[in-house]
Design a protein around this motif. Structure first.
Motif, PDB file in Angstrom:
ATOM      1  N   PRO A 114       0.806  -1.219   0.000  1.00 50.36           N
ATOM      2  CA  PRO A 114       0.000   0.000   0.000  1.00 50.36           C
ATOM      3  C   PRO A 114       0.841   1.272   0.000  1.00 50.36           C
ATOM      4  O   PRO A 114       1.930   1.318   0.572  1.00 50.36           O
ATOM      5  N   ILE A 115       0.313   2.277  -0.677  1.00 54.18           N
ATOM      6  CA  ILE A 115       0.958   3.586  -0.786  1.00 54.18           C
ATOM      7  C   ILE A 115      -0.017   4.641  -0.280  1.00 54.18           C
ATOM      8  O   ILE A 115      -1.203   4.616  -0.609  1.00 54.18           O
ATOM      9  N   LYS A 116       0.513   5.557   0.493  1.00 50.07           N
ATOM     10  CA  LYS A 116      -0.242   6.735   0.923  1.00 50.07           C
ATOM     11  C   LYS A 116       0.222   7.892   0.052  1.00 50.07           C
ATOM     12  O   LYS A 116       1.417   8.141  -0.082  1.00 50.07           O
ATOM     13  N   ILE A 117      -0.728   8.588  -0.559  1.00 48.23           N
ATOM     14  CA  ILE A 117      -0.388   9.702  -1.429  1.00 48.23           C
ATOM     15  C   ILE A 117      -1.282  10.890  -1.085  1.00 48.23           C
ATOM     16  O   ILE A 117      -2.476  10.721  -0.867  1.00 48.23           O
ATOM     17  N   SER A 118      -0.667  12.067  -1.001  1.00 47.67           N
ATOM     18  CA  SER A 118      -1.410  13.268  -0.622  1.00 47.67           C
ATOM     19  C   SER A 118      -1.267  14.358  -1.667  1.00 47.67           C
ATOM     20  O   SER A 118      -0.230  14.483  -2.317  1.00 47.67           O
ATOM     21  N   GLU A 119      -2.324  15.146  -1.758  1.00 47.98           N
ATOM     22  CA  GLU A 119      -2.389  16.286  -2.673  1.00 47.98           C
ATOM     23  C   GLU A 119      -2.807  17.511  -1.873  1.00 47.98           C
ATOM     24  O   GLU A 119      -3.679  17.440  -1.008  1.00 47.98           O
ATOM     25  N   VAL A 120      -2.163  18.631  -2.180  1.00 49.04           N
ATOM     26  CA  VAL A 120      -2.565  19.923  -1.629  1.00 49.04           C
ATOM     27  C   VAL A 120      -2.617  20.920  -2.786  1.00 49.04           C
ATOM     28  O   VAL A 120      -1.629  21.091  -3.511  1.00 49.04           O
ATOM     29  N   ASP A 121      -3.764  21.535  -2.967  1.00 50.96           N
ATOM     30  CA  ASP A 121      -3.943  22.585  -3.974  1.00 50.96           C
ATOM     31  C   ASP A 121      -3.440  22.200  -5.365  1.00 50.96           C
ATOM     32  O   ASP A 121      -2.782  22.981  -6.042  1.00 50.96           O
ATOM     33  N   GLY A 122      -3.725  20.969  -5.778  1.00 49.55           N
ATOM     34  CA  GLY A 122      -3.375  20.557  -7.127  1.00 49.55           C
ATOM     35  C   GLY A 122      -1.961  20.058  -7.323  1.00 49.55           C
ATOM     36  O   GLY A 122      -1.518  19.913  -8.460  1.00 49.55           O
ATOM     37  N   PHE A 123      -1.256  19.790  -6.232  1.00 49.20           N
ATOM     38  CA  PHE A 123       0.112  19.276  -6.309  1.00 49.20           C
ATOM     39  C   PHE A 123       0.254  18.054  -5.406  1.00 49.20           C
ATOM     40  O   PHE A 123      -0.255  18.053  -4.274  1.00 49.20           O
ATOM     41  N   ILE A 124       0.970  17.046  -5.874  1.00 48.70           N
ATOM     42  CA  ILE A 124       1.309  15.905  -5.030  1.00 48.70           C
ATOM     43  C   ILE A 124       2.366  16.378  -4.038  1.00 48.70           C
ATOM     44  O   ILE A 124       3.394  16.928  -4.448  1.00 48.70           O
ATOM     45  N   THR A 125       2.121  16.180  -2.748  1.00 49.24           N
ATOM     46  CA  THR A 125       3.046  16.641  -1.710  1.00 49.24           C
ATOM     47  C   THR A 125       3.664  15.502  -0.910  1.00 49.24           C
ATOM     48  O   THR A 125       4.622  15.730  -0.172  1.00 49.24           O
ATOM     49  N   GLU A 126       3.118  14.306  -1.070  1.00 49.13           N
ATOM     50  CA  GLU A 126       3.620  13.182  -0.264  1.00 49.13           C
ATOM     51  C   GLU A 126       3.277  11.870  -0.951  1.00 49.13           C
ATOM     52  O   GLU A 126       2.191  11.701  -1.488  1.00 49.13           O
ATOM     53  N   LEU A 127       4.241  10.949  -0.924  1.00 45.69           N
ATOM     54  CA  LEU A 127       3.995   9.584  -1.343  1.00 45.69           C
ATOM     55  C   LEU A 127       4.881   8.697  -0.480  1.00 45.69           C
ATOM     56  O   LEU A 127       6.104   8.833  -0.492  1.00 45.69           O
ATOM     57  N   THR A 179      -9.140  12.476  -5.366  1.00 40.94           N
ATOM     58  CA  THR A 179      -9.445  13.581  -6.265  1.00 40.94           C
ATOM     59  C   THR A 179      -9.065  13.146  -7.678  1.00 40.94           C
ATOM     60  O   THR A 179      -8.388  12.120  -7.859  1.00 40.94           O
ATOM     61  N   PRO A 180      -9.420  13.908  -8.692  1.00 40.44           N
ATOM     62  CA  PRO A 180      -8.970  13.549 -10.048  1.00 40.44           C
ATOM     63  C   PRO A 180      -7.442  13.433 -10.148  1.00 40.44           C
ATOM     64  O   PRO A 180      -6.938  12.530 -10.817  1.00 40.44           O
ATOM     65  N   LEU A 181      -6.705  14.308  -9.461  1.00 44.49           N
ATOM     66  CA  LEU A 181      -5.238  14.217  -9.492  1.00 44.49           C
ATOM     67  C   LEU A 181      -4.758  12.938  -8.816  1.00 44.49           C
ATOM     68  O   LEU A 181      -3.861  12.264  -9.333  1.00 44.49           O
ATOM     69  N   LEU A 182      -5.331  12.574  -7.696  1.00 44.53           N
ATOM     70  CA  LEU A 182      -4.916  11.342  -7.014  1.00 44.53           C
ATOM     71  C   LEU A 182      -5.287  10.115  -7.839  1.00 44.53           C
ATOM     72  O   LEU A 182      -4.543   9.128  -7.860  1.00 44.53           O
ATOM     73  N   GLU A 183      -6.410  10.167  -8.544  1.00 45.13           N
ATOM     74  CA  GLU A 183      -6.772   9.059  -9.439  1.00 45.13           C
ATOM     75  C   GLU A 183      -5.774   8.952 -10.589  1.00 45.13           C
ATOM     76  O   GLU A 183      -5.364   7.848 -10.958  1.00 45.13           O
ATOM     77  N   GLU A 184      -5.355  10.094 -11.140  1.00 45.24           N
ATOM     78  CA  GLU A 184      -4.362  10.084 -12.211  1.00 45.24           C
ATOM     79  C   GLU A 184      -3.014   9.568 -11.695  1.00 45.24           C
ATOM     80  O   GLU A 184      -2.326   8.809 -12.377  1.00 45.24           O
ATOM     81  N   ALA A 185      -2.656   9.983 -10.487  1.00 44.40           N
ATOM     82  CA  ALA A 185      -1.404   9.502  -9.886  1.00 44.40           C
ATOM     83  C   ALA A 185      -1.447   7.989  -9.715  1.00 44.40           C
ATOM     84  O   ALA A 185      -0.477   7.289 -10.037  1.00 44.40           O
ATOM     85  N   GLU A 186      -2.568   7.469  -9.242  1.00 45.14           N
ATOM     86  CA  GLU A 186      -2.703   6.022  -9.078  1.00 45.14           C
ATOM     87  C   GLU A 186      -2.540   5.317 -10.424  1.00 45.14           C
ATOM     88  O   GLU A 186      -1.825   4.317 -10.532  1.00 45.14           O
ATOM     89  N   LYS A 187      -3.175   5.841 -11.449  1.00 47.15           N
ATOM     90  CA  LYS A 187      -3.081   5.261 -12.793  1.00 47.15           C
ATOM     91  C   LYS A 187      -1.626   5.229 -13.258  1.00 47.15           C
ATOM     92  O   LYS A 187      -1.123   4.199 -13.714  1.00 47.15           O
TER      93      LYS A 187
END
Length: 156
Positions: free
Chosen positions: A13-26, A41-49
């Motif tokens: 498992p990976i924890k991934i965070s977004e703040v204001d349209g930017f990935i800030t943590e993985l 969010t759409p960005l987190l879904e794209e990051a997962e993809k």
């Protein structure tokens, strides 16, 4: 506003965070009880993809907006990590030379260890001067698997 999602991958498992349209943590995490899709969010879904494509060898990089918090020196080191080609490694000493600080190999190692966006900022591509694997926040086993993955899929 901070949004955090947990995604399942072949490496765990990976924890991934977004703040204001930017990935800030993985981060790679051990506690699978927290995994949920509720904050995707759409960005987190794209990051997962993109992460899943990278891990299955159909992609060799990422196109995501990143915003890591750190000192100017740390950010300089993290930017240099993005210049290490897929499937290759560099030593801390080589990274120090890349950023114009040839005597700062230890400081580069410290900055590497503080990278808050694992995988997307490829600190797994940094090894000791002798080519041996050195520390990785997610553990040497995951670092080794990432490097093996890149060597395997890099020849395609």
């Amino acid at each position: 506003m901070k949004h955090t999602a947990y995604i399942k991958t072949v490496l765990g498992p990976i924890k991934i965070s977004e703040v204001d349209g930017f990935i800030t943590e993985l981060l790679f995490v051990k506690d699978t009880n927290e995994i949920s899709d509720k904050q995707k969010t759409p960005l987190l879904e794209e990051a997962e993809k993109q992460i899943k494509e990278y891990l299955d060898g159909t992609s060799k990089g990422f196109d995501l907006p990143l915003a890591a918090k750190g000192t100017e020196f740390q950010k300089t080191v993290w930017e240099a990590l993005h210049r290490i080609p897929y499937g290759e490694t560099r030593s801390y000493k080589q990274i120090a030379a890349m950023i114009g600080r040839p005597d700062a190999a230890r400081a580069v190692g410290m900055a590497n260890g503080k990278n808050p966006i694992l995988l997307l900022t490829p600190c797994h591509r940094v090894v000791g001067s002798d080519g041996k694997l050195t520390g990785y926040a997610a553990g040497l086993e995951i670092k080794e698997k990432l490097l093996e993955l890149e060597v395997t899929y890099g020849s395609r």
